[in-house]
Motif scaffolding. Structure first.
Motif, short mmCIF file in Angstrom:
data_model
loop_
_atom_site.label_atom_id
_atom_site.label_comp_id
_atom_site.label_asym_id
_atom_site.label_seq_id
_atom_site.Cartn_x
_atom_site.Cartn_y
_atom_site.Cartn_z
N THR A 96 0.97 -1.09 0.01
CA THR A 96 -0.12 0.30 0.17
C THR A 96 0.42 1.07 0.15
OG1 THR A 96 -1.63 -1.43 1.11
CG2 THR A 96 -1.79 0.75 1.06
N GLU A 97 1.91 1.28 0.73
CA GLU A 97 3.10 2.25 0.95
C GLU A 97 3.79 2.90 0.05
OE1 GLU A 97 5.31 1.49 3.92
OE2 GLU A 97 4.50 2.86 5.50
N GLN A 98 3.49 1.36 -1.23
CA GLN A 98 4.55 1.75 -2.02
C GLN A 98 3.73 2.56 -3.28
OE1 GLN A 98 5.91 -2.47 -2.28
NE2 GLN A 98 8.16 -1.74 -1.46
N ALA A 99 2.34 1.92 -3.20
CA ALA A 99 1.13 2.71 -4.70
C ALA A 99 0.97 3.48 -4.12
CB ALA A 99 -0.36 1.18 -4.45
N GLU A 100 0.84 3.23 -3.49
CA GLU A 100 0.35 5.28 -2.48
C GLU A 100 2.14 6.12 -3.27
OE1 GLU A 100 -1.03 5.12 1.42
OE2 GLU A 100 -2.76 4.42 1.05
N GLY A 101 2.84 6.09 -2.64
CA GLY A 101 3.70 6.68 -2.76
C GLY A 101 3.49 6.71 -4.18
N LYS A 102 4.34 5.95 -4.82
CA LYS A 102 4.27 5.27 -6.88
C LYS A 102 2.83 6.48 -7.05
CE LYS A 102 4.88 2.66 -10.92
NZ LYS A 102 5.00 1.45 -11.17
N THR A 103 2.13 7.21 -6.76
CA THR A 103 1.04 7.42 -7.26
C THR A 103 1.25 8.71 -6.82
OG1 THR A 103 -0.80 6.05 -7.25
CG2 THR A 103 -1.65 7.90 -7.44
N LYS A 104 1.22 9.17 -6.16
CA LYS A 104 1.64 10.49 -4.60
C LYS A 104 3.09 11.17 -6.02
CE LYS A 104 1.59 13.31 -0.32
NZ LYS A 104 1.24 12.50 1.03
N GLU A 105 4.35 10.52 -6.41
CA GLU A 105 4.93 10.31 -6.54
C GLU A 105 4.55 11.61 -8.61
OE1 GLU A 105 9.67 9.77 -7.87
OE2 GLU A 105 8.44 8.03 -7.22
N ALA A 106 3.70 10.30 -9.16
CA ALA A 106 3.77 10.50 -10.37
C ALA A 106 3.00 11.67 -10.20
CB ALA A 106 2.62 9.47 -10.79
N LEU A 107 1.59 11.91 -9.56
CA LEU A 107 1.07 12.59 -9.27
C LEU A 107 1.81 14.32 -9.25
CD1 LEU A 107 -1.79 14.06 -9.69
CD2 LEU A 107 -2.45 13.75 -7.17
N GLY A 108 2.73 14.32 -8.39
CA GLY A 108 3.27 16.11 -8.39
C GLY A 108 4.02 16.23 -9.80
N ASN A 109 5.02 15.00 -10.10
CA ASN A 109 5.60 15.00 -11.09
C ASN A 109 4.91 15.45 -11.96
OD1 ASN A 109 8.42 14.74 -10.30
ND2 ASN A 109 7.31 12.33 -10.95
N ALA A 110 3.68 15.80 -12.67
CA ALA A 110 2.79 16.06 -13.47
C ALA A 110 2.50 17.61 -13.31
CB ALA A 110 1.23 15.78 -13.92
N LEU A 111 1.78 17.74 -12.35
CA LEU A 111 1.78 18.90 -11.78
C LEU A 111 2.59 20.01 -11.17
CD1 LEU A 111 -0.72 17.83 -8.76
CD2 LEU A 111 -1.50 18.85 -11.54
N GLY A 112 3.92 19.61 -11.22
CA GLY A 112 4.95 19.77 -11.39
C GLY A 112 5.09 20.68 -9.82
N ASN A 113 4.45 19.70 -9.47
CA ASN A 113 4.69 20.08 -7.17
C ASN A 113 6.11 19.07 -7.44
OD1 ASN A 113 4.67 20.21 -5.27
ND2 ASN A 113 2.45 20.07 -5.51
N ASP A 114 6.86 20.30 -6.55
CA ASP A 114 8.13 19.17 -6.48
C ASP A 114 8.15 18.50 -4.88
OD1 ASP A 114 9.90 19.43 -8.89
OD2 ASP A 114 10.14 21.20 -7.94
N ARG A 115 7.47 19.49 -4.26
CA ARG A 115 6.99 18.85 -3.27
C ARG A 115 6.32 17.65 -2.78
NH1 ARG A 115 4.33 21.87 2.03
NH2 ARG A 115 4.63 20.18 3.74
N MET A 116 5.37 17.36 -3.93
CA MET A 116 4.39 16.32 -3.86
C MET A 116 5.10 15.33 -3.76
SD MET A 116 1.02 15.16 -5.68
CE MET A 116 -0.56 16.51 -4.43
N ALA A 117 5.68 15.46 -5.01
CA ALA A 117 6.88 14.05 -5.87
C ALA A 117 7.47 14.13 -5.00
CB ALA A 117 7.68 14.43 -7.58
#
Length: 57
Positions: free
Chosen positions: A11-32
């Motif tokens: 679960t942690e791996q999946a949530e982290g991967k999703t959050k990282e991808a979303l952060g990269n897509a939005l240009g949000n370095d902190r979220m990534a």
């Protein structure tokens, strides 16, 4: 590996991967970065459980 710990790790791996991808897509370095850290935490948890299993046998 206990089922509960394995599920937490995945679960942690999946949530982290999703959050990282979303952060990269939005240009949000902190979220990534937070996503990458969460994914790494899941990786560490999984490695710890695998090590425990290796020493049980």
């Amino acid at each position: 590996m206990t089922a509960g710990e394995k599920a937490k790790a995945k679960t942690e791996q999946a949530e982290g991967k999703t959050k990282e991808a979303l952060g990269n897509a939005l240009g949000n370095d902190r979220m990534a970065a937070e996503g990458q850290a969460q994914k790494s935490k899941g990786d560490v948890r999984e490695a710890k459980e695998k090590a425990k299993d290796a020493f049980k046998h």
